[in-house]
Scaffold this motif. Structure first.
Motif, mmCIF file in Angstrom:
data_model
loop_
_atom_site.group_PDB
_atom_site.id
_atom_site.type_symbol
_atom_site.label_atom_id
_atom_site.label_comp_id
_atom_site.label_asym_id
_atom_site.label_seq_id
_atom_site.Cartn_x
_atom_site.Cartn_y
_atom_site.Cartn_z
ATOM 1 N N GLU A 61 0.843 -1.193 0.000
ATOM 2 C CA GLU A 61 0.000 0.000 0.000
ATOM 3 C C GLU A 61 0.880 1.246 0.000
ATOM 4 O O GLU A 61 1.986 1.228 0.529
ATOM 5 N N ARG A 62 0.352 2.326 -0.556
ATOM 6 C CA ARG A 62 1.056 3.608 -0.502
ATOM 7 C C ARG A 62 1.010 4.119 0.935
ATOM 8 O O ARG A 62 -0.031 4.131 1.561
ATOM 9 N N ALA A 110 -3.343 11.500 4.313
ATOM 10 C CA ALA A 110 -4.349 10.453 4.449
ATOM 11 C C ALA A 110 -4.899 10.022 3.092
ATOM 12 O O ALA A 110 -5.951 9.428 3.000
ATOM 13 N N LYS A 111 -4.168 10.294 2.017
ATOM 14 C CA LYS A 111 -4.585 9.936 0.665
ATOM 15 C C LYS A 111 -4.913 8.442 0.614
ATOM 16 O O LYS A 111 -4.138 7.616 1.053
ATOM 17 N N GLY A 112 -6.048 8.117 0.079
ATOM 18 C CA GLY A 112 -6.417 6.712 -0.002
ATOM 19 C C GLY A 112 -7.223 6.236 1.185
ATOM 20 O O GLY A 112 -7.751 5.140 1.168
ATOM 21 N N LEU A 148 -2.171 -1.789 9.147
ATOM 22 C CA LEU A 148 -3.195 -2.777 9.486
ATOM 23 C C LEU A 148 -3.971 -3.228 8.252
ATOM 24 O O LEU A 148 -4.261 -4.412 8.090
ATOM 25 N N PHE A 149 -4.283 -2.292 7.350
ATOM 26 C CA PHE A 149 -5.002 -2.659 6.134
ATOM 27 C C PHE A 149 -4.147 -3.585 5.269
ATOM 28 O O PHE A 149 -4.632 -4.604 4.757
ATOM 29 N N SER A 150 -2.880 -3.270 5.105
ATOM 30 C CA SER A 150 -1.977 -4.126 4.333
ATOM 31 C C SER A 150 -1.893 -5.509 4.958
ATOM 32 O O SER A 150 -1.935 -6.527 4.256
ATOM 33 N N ALA A 151 -1.801 -5.562 6.283
ATOM 34 C CA ALA A 151 -1.739 -6.849 6.981
ATOM 35 C C ALA A 151 -3.006 -7.665 6.729
ATOM 36 O O ALA A 151 -2.944 -8.864 6.415
ATOM 37 N N LYS A 152 -4.168 -7.025 6.853
ATOM 38 C CA LYS A 152 -5.431 -7.739 6.637
ATOM 39 C C LYS A 152 -5.554 -8.227 5.199
ATOM 40 O O LYS A 152 -6.000 -9.358 4.954
ATOM 41 N N GLU A 153 -5.152 -7.402 4.234
ATOM 42 C CA GLU A 153 -5.197 -7.818 2.831
ATOM 43 C C GLU A 153 -4.312 -9.044 2.610
ATOM 44 O O GLU A 153 -4.723 -9.996 1.960
ATOM 45 N N HIS A 160 10.841 3.803 1.538
ATOM 46 C CA HIS A 160 10.081 5.001 1.888
ATOM 47 C C HIS A 160 8.880 5.178 0.953
ATOM 48 O O HIS A 160 8.990 5.007 -0.248
ATOM 49 N N GLY A 161 7.736 5.468 1.518
ATOM 50 C CA GLY A 161 6.576 5.770 0.703
ATOM 51 C C GLY A 161 5.581 4.640 0.551
ATOM 52 O O GLY A 161 4.547 4.827 -0.071
#
Length: 138
Positions: free
Chosen positions: A16-17, A23-25, A56-61, A113-114
């Motif tokens: 994820e970015r 808070a983009k996205g 957390l979102f990346s982990a759940k995905e 980074h990013g």
């Protein structure tokens, strides 16, 4: 990012970015749609709440991809963590909907980074980072 595992090991990855992000996205209502109650409390107390949201979102995905169910399962229906993930603690076991054989192991991956990234698998494996430019034949 690509990952490989031995036969029989379920595997999922996500990038994820973030976290050098605004808070983009992240959309209005994100916390209710994606985070379990304990995770919402952790985000509310975090020094960098948007970075934690995306981690957390990346982990759940990654976990739901490893389970083979993707976002057919409500990501707010299970909790990944309310504390730090990965090194120095290493793999974090997480009960993941869709996987009845035991926990799925989770580890953040440093992708520079990013961005934030996560690796999930049904066995805590050795992780080795290979840069594509350093592979044989490149």
């Amino acid at each position: 990012m690509a990952a490989v595992a031995p036969a029989g090991v379920l595997l999922g990855v996500d990038v994820e970015r973030g976290p050098a992000l605004s808070a983009k996205g992240i959309f209005p209502g994100f916390d209710d749609a994606v985070l379990a109650p304990g995770e919402r409390a952790a985000v509310a107390a975090a020094a960098r709440p948007d970075a934690l949201r995306l981690t957390l979102f990346s982990a759940k995905e990654a976990l739901l991809k490893a389970a083979g169910v993707g976002l057919a399962v409500d990501p707010a229906s299970f909790q990944v963590s309310t504390g730090p993930l990965g090194p120095p603690a290493g793999w974090t076991p997480v009960h993941t909907p869709g996987v009845e054989s035991g926990p799925v192991y989770l580890q953040p991956v440093d992708v520079g980074h990013g961005h934030v990234a996560s690796l999930a698998c049904t066995a805590p494996l050795m992780v080795e980072r290979l840069d594509i430019g350093k592979l044989p034949g490149q």
